[in-house]
Design an enzyme around this catalytic site. Structure first.
Site, short mmCIF file in Angstrom:
data_model
loop_
_atom_site.label_atom_id
_atom_site.label_comp_id
_atom_site.label_asym_id
_atom_site.label_seq_id
_atom_site.Cartn_x
_atom_site.Cartn_y
_atom_site.Cartn_z
N SER A 47 -51.30 37.13 25.85
CA SER A 47 -50.65 35.64 26.23
C SER A 47 -50.54 35.21 24.98
O SER A 47 -51.30 34.83 24.19
CB SER A 47 -51.92 35.08 27.06
OG SER A 47 -52.16 35.71 28.48
N LYS A 95 -46.90 32.68 32.36
CA LYS A 95 -48.10 32.66 32.18
C LYS A 95 -48.81 31.40 31.77
O LYS A 95 -50.07 31.06 32.15
CB LYS A 95 -48.64 34.05 31.17
CG LYS A 95 -50.08 34.08 30.57
CD LYS A 95 -50.81 34.66 31.93
CE LYS A 95 -52.30 34.46 31.61
NZ LYS A 95 -52.75 35.52 30.47
N LYS A 132 -56.97 28.27 23.54
CA LYS A 132 -55.57 28.88 23.03
C LYS A 132 -54.43 28.87 23.93
O LYS A 132 -53.47 28.15 23.63
CB LYS A 132 -56.00 30.27 22.59
CG LYS A 132 -54.53 30.91 22.02
CD LYS A 132 -53.79 31.91 22.92
CE LYS A 132 -54.51 33.02 23.40
NZ LYS A 132 -53.91 34.03 24.23
#
Length: 298
Positions: free
Chosen positions: A96, A171, A239
């Site tokens: 990701s 995502k 993150k």
């Protein structure tokens, strides 16, 4: 037999590589964790001593790494994928990362006679183990079609969502919904417990109605037990929320609830809980509510 190089054998990558071995692929793994390599070998895979060694004879290279800089280093370094892979090799990045970085990698791959798709996954450790991941893929149609033939062995829902970078964009949206849902479930649990409700019974009826969601189906039992053994760490969700908020700002999209949850995740991380599962947002709700913190099992 198709030769797959799999780089990154952590919580998600390890089970994914294992499922590809079970599917009959010749899997060459690389990770800095020697026990992860040993586990892959025990299942019938092979291990490599370097990235270059892993990818030299591979038809397809899959990466599952923590963050954008990690993928860039592995792909673009002198001993990395693009410097050592054969012409025509397909790079499937299941990490990701930032959408713009995925686009940059795809352009660089094309310049070098390689191919790349971004294919981030959702479903956590359980989804990886059971090969039930949801995978959102960005890239050229022919490359995505080839990637899908491999990804079907690690996921149950595999969708081509657009050009390079689109997988990472979807995502980011996924992580927005997951974070918000975990936060609301955490608040509901603390609310129910404050009134002495049978939370197991309450969760059962909630999961069967309009409030039903994957967190209630898969994560709530461990949340009720205060078991925050990491399936997906707070550090990583922090993150991802950074990727989301930055991309939303660039597009001029206002995400007030998402931004608030991002700050809650950042607060939990700053409190030293970055290695816990993201469902540890429950601890923060308890703290903000002035209720006694219950010990997390890690």
């Amino acid at each position: 037999m198709t030769v797959l190089a799999f780089i990154g054998l952590g919580i998600m990558g390890g089970p994914m590589a294992a499922n590809l071995v079970k599917a009959g692929y010749d899997v060459i793994g690389y990770d800095t964790n020697h026990s992860a390599l040993a586990s892959l070998q025990n299942l019938g895979g092979r291990s490599a001593g370097s990235i270059a060694q892993a990818v030299t004879d591979a038809d397809v290279v899959i990466t599952m790494l923590p963050d954008s800089p990690d993928v860039q280093a592995v792909a673009l370094g002198e001993e990395g994928i693009y410097a050592n892979a054969r012409a025509g090799t397909l790079h499937i990045d299941c990490s990701s990362i930032r959408p713009d970085i995925a686009q940059q990698l795809a352009r660089r791959a094309t310049d070098l006679g390689l191919r790349a798709v971004d294919a981030p996954v959702s479903g956590g450790e359980v989804g990886a183990i059971e090969a039930l991941l949801s995978i959102m893929v960005g890239g050229q149609p022919d490359d995505v079609s080839e990637a899908q033939q491999i990804l079907q062995h690690v996921g149950s829902t595999i969708v081509h969502v657009g050009p390079h970078g689109a997988g990472q964009t979807v995502k980011a949206a996924n992580q927005l919904i997951v974070a918000g849902t975990i936060q609301l479930v955490a608040e509901a649990i603390v609310f129910l417990e404050a009134y002495g409700v049978d939370t197991t019974a309450a969760v059962k009826v909630l999961a069967g109605g309009l409030a039903g969601n994957a967190i209630l189906d898969r994560k709530v039992t461990s949340m009720l037990q205060r078991d925050f053994t990491p399936g997906f760490r707070i550090d990583l969700h922090h993150k991802d929320m950074g990727i989301l908020t930055s991309a939303a700002r660039d597009a001029g999209v206002i995400i007030p609830l998402g931004s608030h949850v991002a700050q809650l995740i950042a607060s939990l991380r700053a409190s030293g809980h970055g290695q816990l599962d993201h469902t540890a947002l429950l601890l923060l709700v308890e703290r903000l509510s002035g209720r006694d913190l219950q010990s997390a099992k890690v």
